[in-house]
Scaffold this motif. Structure first.
Motif, short mmCIF file in Angstrom:
data_model
loop_
_atom_site.label_atom_id
_atom_site.label_comp_id
_atom_site.label_asym_id
_atom_site.label_seq_id
_atom_site.Cartn_x
_atom_site.Cartn_y
_atom_site.Cartn_z
N GLN A 211 -2.69 13.72 2.10
CA GLN A 211 -2.17 14.75 1.43
C GLN A 211 -2.11 14.62 -0.09
O GLN A 211 -2.19 15.51 -0.72
CB GLN A 211 -0.64 14.78 2.33
N LEU A 212 -1.92 13.30 -0.28
CA LEU A 212 -1.91 13.22 -2.01
C LEU A 212 -3.39 13.32 -2.50
O LEU A 212 -3.58 13.84 -3.54
CB LEU A 212 -1.40 11.94 -2.22
N TYR B 251 1.89 6.83 8.64
CA TYR B 251 2.52 7.53 7.48
C TYR B 251 1.61 7.20 6.36
O TYR B 251 1.38 8.12 5.66
CB TYR B 251 3.89 6.58 7.23
N ALA B 252 1.09 5.95 6.10
CA ALA B 252 0.44 5.73 4.85
C ALA B 252 -1.18 6.63 4.90
O ALA B 252 -1.51 7.05 3.91
CB ALA B 252 -0.04 4.26 4.72
N ILE B 253 -1.71 6.69 6.03
CA ILE B 253 -2.72 7.45 6.13
C ILE B 253 -2.52 9.01 5.84
O ILE B 253 -3.45 9.59 5.22
CB ILE B 253 -3.79 7.10 7.49
N VAL B 254 -1.48 9.37 6.52
CA VAL B 254 -1.39 10.93 6.53
C VAL B 254 -0.89 11.13 4.89
O VAL B 254 -1.22 11.85 4.28
CB VAL B 254 -0.05 11.23 7.20
N LEU C 21 4.63 17.96 1.83
CA LEU C 21 4.12 16.73 2.33
C LEU C 21 4.86 16.18 3.90
O LEU C 21 5.80 16.93 3.98
CB LEU C 21 4.79 15.81 1.33
N GLY C 22 4.18 15.45 4.53
CA GLY C 22 4.85 14.96 5.80
C GLY C 22 4.28 15.88 6.90
O GLY C 22 3.34 16.54 6.61
N LEU C 23 4.83 15.59 8.08
CA LEU C 23 4.25 16.31 9.41
C LEU C 23 5.42 16.88 10.06
O LEU C 23 6.72 16.57 9.86
CB LEU C 23 3.58 15.35 10.50
N ALA D 243 0.78 -1.14 -0.17
CA ALA D 243 0.08 -0.24 -0.07
C ALA D 243 1.07 1.33 -0.17
O ALA D 243 0.62 2.17 -0.58
CB ALA D 243 -0.66 -0.24 1.28
N ILE D 244 1.90 1.18 0.82
CA ILE D 244 2.79 2.31 0.88
C ILE D 244 3.33 2.68 -0.51
O ILE D 244 3.58 3.63 -1.14
CB ILE D 244 3.99 2.41 1.92
#
Length: 121
Positions: free
Chosen positions: A68-69, A61-64, A78-80, A16-17
């Protein structure tokens, strides 16, 4: 339905990632794909107490990234952001790894080579 084995759950998350990374620009995707491969490979033999943390953090990570995408976010957003409290929770090894990751992101990109060859240097 039978509960999925741990190995199947890890494989689903990993794939998924990598699918999510398809939404990134080529340089970021190549870097991210290699980082994910290395991390999942490195944690194959992780001690049992670290496995739930590993799975939770990569799931987050995958959820965020998905959110974002999904917003068609600017690639620079992108990122936190990490708070000082977040840094205090890291071990020395994690801080060293984070610094290495930071240094990798600052390397110049050679646009004459495909991104996947760039990460092999």
């Amino acid at each position: 339905m039978d509960k999925l084995s741990h190995a199947a759950q890890v494989r689903i998350l990993y794939k998924a990632i990598l699918r999510l990374h398809r939404g990134l620009n080529p340089e970021i995707r190549a870097f991210g794909d290699q980082y994910v491969r290395d991390e999942f490979k490195r944690h194959r033999t992780a001690e049992p107490q670290f496995v739930p943390i590993f799975m939770t953090e990569w799931t987050n990570y995958a959820i965020v990234l998905s959110k974002q995408l999904g917003k068609k976010a600017n690639m620079h957003s992108l990122g936190l952001k990490l708070s000082p409290d977040d840094f205090n929770k890291f071990s020395e090894e994690q801080l060293a790894q984070l610094f290495e990751l930071y240094q990798e992101t600052k390397k110049p990109v050679n646009h004459d080579k495909p991104p996947d060859e760039e990460s092999k240097q």
